[in-house]
Design a protein around this motif. Sequence first.
Motif, PDB file in Angstrom:
ATOM      1  N   ALA A 191      -8.209  -6.211 -11.693  1.00 46.33           N
ATOM      2  CA  ALA A 191      -8.851  -5.808 -10.426  1.00 46.33           C
ATOM      3  C   ALA A 191      -7.947  -4.891  -9.605  1.00 46.33           C
ATOM      4  CB  ALA A 191      -9.228  -7.042  -9.605  1.00 46.33           C
ATOM      5  N   ASN A 192      -6.634  -5.068  -9.754  1.00 44.53           N
ATOM      6  CA  ASN A 192      -5.698  -4.285  -8.936  1.00 44.53           C
ATOM      7  C   ASN A 192      -5.852  -2.792  -9.165  1.00 44.53           C
ATOM      8  OD1 ASN A 192      -3.626  -6.401  -7.702  1.00 44.53           O
ATOM      9  ND2 ASN A 192      -4.150  -7.073  -9.760  1.00 44.53           N
ATOM     10  N   SER A 193      -5.625  -2.356 -10.398  1.00 47.98           N
ATOM     11  CA  SER A 193      -5.624  -0.902 -10.586  1.00 47.98           C
ATOM     12  C   SER A 193      -7.033  -0.333 -10.655  1.00 47.98           C
ATOM     13  CB  SER A 193      -4.792  -0.506 -11.815  1.00 47.98           C
ATOM     14  OG  SER A 193      -5.381  -0.935 -13.011  1.00 47.98           O
ATOM     15  N   VAL A 194      -8.007  -1.123 -11.132  1.00 48.23           N
ATOM     16  CA  VAL A 194      -9.379  -0.606 -11.163  1.00 48.23           C
ATOM     17  C   VAL A 194      -9.879  -0.387  -9.721  1.00 48.23           C
ATOM     18  CG1 VAL A 194     -11.778  -1.099 -11.786  1.00 48.23           C
ATOM     19  CG2 VAL A 194      -9.958  -1.608 -13.405  1.00 48.23           C
ATOM     20  N   GLY A 195      -9.743  -1.407  -8.896  1.00 44.83           N
ATOM     21  CA  GLY A 195     -10.206  -1.296  -7.500  1.00 44.83           C
ATOM     22  C   GLY A 195      -9.474  -0.190  -6.756  1.00 44.83           C
ATOM     23  N   ALA A 196      -8.174  -0.084  -7.013  1.00 44.13           N
ATOM     24  CA  ALA A 196      -7.359   0.906  -6.306  1.00 44.13           C
ATOM     25  C   ALA A 196      -7.770   2.329  -6.680  1.00 44.13           C
ATOM     26  CB  ALA A 196      -5.885   0.682  -6.609  1.00 44.13           C
ATOM     27  N   LEU A 197      -7.961   2.551  -7.984  1.00 46.84           N
ATOM     28  CA  LEU A 197      -8.300   3.918  -8.416  1.00 46.84           C
ATOM     29  C   LEU A 197      -9.699   4.314  -7.965  1.00 46.84           C
ATOM     30  CD1 LEU A 197      -6.689   6.082 -10.128  1.00 46.84           C
ATOM     31  CD2 LEU A 197      -5.614   3.885  -9.794  1.00 46.84           C
ATOM     32  N   MET A 198     -10.554   3.328  -7.744  1.00 47.46           N
ATOM     33  CA  MET A 198     -11.902   3.661  -7.253  1.00 47.46           C
ATOM     34  C   MET A 198     -11.879   4.006  -5.761  1.00 47.46           C
ATOM     35  SD  MET A 198     -14.271   1.011  -9.386  1.00 47.46           S
ATOM     36  CE  MET A 198     -15.846   1.755  -8.982  1.00 47.46           C
ATOM     37  N   ALA A 199     -10.810   3.625  -5.078  1.00 49.87           N
ATOM     38  CA  ALA A 199     -10.734   3.850  -3.632  1.00 49.87           C
ATOM     39  C   ALA A 199     -10.017   5.144  -3.265  1.00 49.87           C
ATOM     40  CB  ALA A 199     -10.038   2.663  -2.964  1.00 49.87           C
ATOM     41  N   VAL A 200      -9.477   5.838  -4.274  1.00 46.59           N
ATOM     42  CA  VAL A 200      -8.851   7.139  -3.988  1.00 46.59           C
ATOM     43  C   VAL A 200      -9.683   8.236  -4.632  1.00 46.59           C
ATOM     44  CG1 VAL A 200      -6.509   6.217  -3.735  1.00 46.59           C
ATOM     45  CG2 VAL A 200      -7.282   6.996  -5.987  1.00 46.59           C
ATOM     46  N   ARG A 201      -9.373   9.480  -4.324  1.00 50.37           N
ATOM     47  CA  ARG A 201     -10.123  10.601  -4.887  1.00 50.37           C
ATOM     48  C   ARG A 201      -9.660  10.885  -6.311  1.00 50.37           C
ATOM     49  NH1 ARG A 201      -9.721  15.023  -0.231  1.00 50.37           N
ATOM     50  NH2 ARG A 201      -8.353  15.963  -1.785  1.00 50.37           N
ATOM     51  N   PRO A 202     -10.545  11.435  -7.146  1.00 51.34           N
ATOM     52  CA  PRO A 202     -10.132  11.716  -8.534  1.00 51.34           C
ATOM     53  C   PRO A 202      -8.994  12.730  -8.624  1.00 51.34           C
ATOM     54  CG  PRO A 202     -12.520  11.994  -8.257  1.00 51.34           C
ATOM     55  CD  PRO A 202     -11.959  11.741  -6.902  1.00 51.34           C
ATOM     56  N   ASP A 203      -8.778  13.517  -7.562  1.00 49.66           N
ATOM     57  CA  ASP A 203      -7.677  14.488  -7.622  1.00 49.66           C
ATOM     58  C   ASP A 203      -6.438  14.015  -6.864  1.00 49.66           C
ATOM     59  OD1 ASP A 203      -8.818  14.754  -5.118  1.00 49.66           O
ATOM     60  OD2 ASP A 203      -8.416  16.907  -4.979  1.00 49.66           O
ATOM     61  N   ASP A 204      -6.440  12.786  -6.388  1.00 41.48           N
ATOM     62  CA  ASP A 204      -5.210  12.227  -5.809  1.00 41.48           C
ATOM     63  C   ASP A 204      -4.264  11.866  -6.945  1.00 41.48           C
ATOM     64  OD1 ASP A 204      -6.000  12.383  -3.133  1.00 41.48           O
ATOM     65  OD2 ASP A 204      -6.965  10.414  -3.159  1.00 41.48           O
ATOM     66  N   TRP A 205      -2.962  11.977  -6.696  1.00 39.01           N
ATOM     67  CA  TRP A 205      -1.985  11.681  -7.754  1.00 39.01           C
ATOM     68  C   TRP A 205      -1.949  10.196  -8.081  1.00 39.01           C
ATOM     69  CZ3 TRP A 205      -0.140  15.195 -10.804  1.00 39.01           C
ATOM     70  CH2 TRP A 205      -0.087  16.528 -10.354  1.00 39.01           C
TER      71      TRP A 205
ATOM     72  N   ALA B 199     -19.901  -0.848 -11.874  1.00 34.56           N
ATOM     73  CA  ALA B 199     -19.078   0.106 -12.647  1.00 34.56           C
ATOM     74  C   ALA B 199     -17.675  -0.472 -12.846  1.00 34.56           C
ATOM     75  CB  ALA B 199     -19.011   1.448 -11.925  1.00 34.56           C
ATOM     76  N   ALA B 200     -17.129  -1.084 -11.794  1.00 36.46           N
ATOM     77  CA  ALA B 200     -15.787  -1.687 -11.880  1.00 36.46           C
ATOM     78  C   ALA B 200     -15.789  -2.798 -12.915  1.00 36.46           C
ATOM     79  CB  ALA B 200     -15.376  -2.242 -10.521  1.00 36.46           C
ATOM     80  N   TYR B 201     -16.854  -3.581 -12.925  1.00 37.91           N
ATOM     81  CA  TYR B 201     -16.956  -4.689 -13.881  1.00 37.91           C
ATOM     82  C   TYR B 201     -16.881  -4.160 -15.318  1.00 37.91           C
ATOM     83  CZ  TYR B 201     -18.968  -8.390 -16.689  1.00 37.91           C
ATOM     84  OH  TYR B 201     -19.171  -9.319 -17.676  1.00 37.91           O
ATOM     85  N   LYS B 202     -17.642  -3.093 -15.578  1.00 39.49           N
ATOM     86  CA  LYS B 202     -17.665  -2.533 -16.940  1.00 39.49           C
ATOM     87  C   LYS B 202     -16.268  -2.043 -17.340  1.00 39.49           C
ATOM     88  CE  LYS B 202     -22.547  -1.439 -16.901  1.00 39.49           C
ATOM     89  NZ  LYS B 202     -23.603  -0.445 -16.921  1.00 39.49           N
ATOM     90  N   THR B 203     -15.584  -1.418 -16.403  1.00 39.07           N
ATOM     91  CA  THR B 203     -14.223  -0.939 -16.684  1.00 39.07           C
ATOM     92  C   THR B 203     -13.285  -2.118 -16.941  1.00 39.07           C
ATOM     93  OG1 THR B 203     -14.661   0.902 -15.198  1.00 39.07           O
ATOM     94  CG2 THR B 203     -12.370   0.543 -15.799  1.00 39.07           C
ATOM     95  N   MET B 204     -13.461  -3.178 -16.165  1.00 39.75           N
ATOM     96  CA  MET B 204     -12.582  -4.348 -16.335  1.00 39.75           C
ATOM     97  C   MET B 204     -12.844  -5.067 -17.657  1.00 39.75           C
ATOM     98  SD  MET B 204     -12.547  -5.617 -12.367  1.00 39.75           S
ATOM     99  CE  MET B 204     -11.903  -7.258 -12.605  1.00 39.75           C
TER     100      MET B 204
END
Length: 355
Positions: free
Chosen positions: A74-88, A39-44
Amino acid sequence: MFENYDPREGRLLSLLDVTGKLAPFPPGMPRLTDEQALAAYKTMVLSRQVDEWAVSLNRQGRMPTYALNKGQEANSVGALMAVRPDDWFVPAFRELGGMLARGISLKQYFLYWYGNEWANHMPVDTYHMMPISVPVGSQMLHAVGLAWAERYKGNDRIAITFMGEGASSEGEFHEACNLAGVWKAGVIIYAQNNHWSISLPWSKQSASKTLAEKAFAYGFPGIRIDGNDIFAVYSAVKLAADRARAGEGPTLIEGLTYRLGAHTTSDDPTKYRSDEEVKQWEARDPLLRLERYLIRTKHLTGEDVVREREQSLASAQAAYDEVEREPDVVVEDTFRYLYLEMPEIMQAQLERRKA
Ligand SMILES: Cc1ncc(C[n+]2csc(CCOP(=O)(O)OP(=O)(O)O)c2C)c(N)n1
């Protein structure tokens, strides 16, 4: 876990090598699953195609100045996948991949760079994202405030904010880190160290060897990671998010990366950096590394790669065509939404602009 990666001892978290081989994971280290990696690959890929199309649009005279993300995905894609969708999510201006991971539409993204104020009218309860922040450094304080407010309200939501390494020269970086440390705010400060602040290298921004080590002076951990390795990004951010959610306070993450393109479409990087340096970083391209991993582990074929690129480019083209069909940008909109009541100084500016 962070003790094992003390930046002051020259340690760096890296898990995926340039050939796409994954190192054994240390016990307890959270791992991006192969499904998530795909999924991360497709987003990247989408992020990369959007970026390249945006540059082309600029050259065609259809897009104003655009800030490139190429090489930093990879920075922001990986990071956003590691937090919850409702985290700021409190971005700077080079987090296209993270925005896509959050579910922001391409049209919304392109509206912003087209100069249409409606780009910033995003339902906050859906995306939990603050608008793109171009004033360098201002956004970190917002993230600390948001994280602290959530704690105050008894919620377990945290905040993640992004900055470039150059933003550490701004006073707001100090203020944000200082308050985050004192309040033990549930915030992750993610610095994308792409080595250049426009034409200024890190050596002229700071006498510190690393950016991450600055965290210790504020009383919380800092970690240096390979920001072109999505597995390292995910693991570090997940650890930091768990820490923040448990009330243990902030983490500063320095992701070592490189912008393969220009600072913006108005910049010519050949004036200040060498071809050799760019070539070295092209060999560490985060997208190719992940692609090699997914091909090696049989989650992706050469045909998938071509199809993914083609579909992403077509989506980018369709989204921008849609933006161009929107009604014309209204100058007043630029002034209208910053304050509830427009201060006199802005009213005067608006009148001048209209005249
Ligand atoms: C307060 C402020 N000063 C100057 C600028 C002009 N400016 C835009 S980006 C930039 C460099 C930022 O470098 P860095 O923080 O490393 O982020 P990068 O652009 O490399 O992602 C500058 C000086 C600005 N937008 N805001």
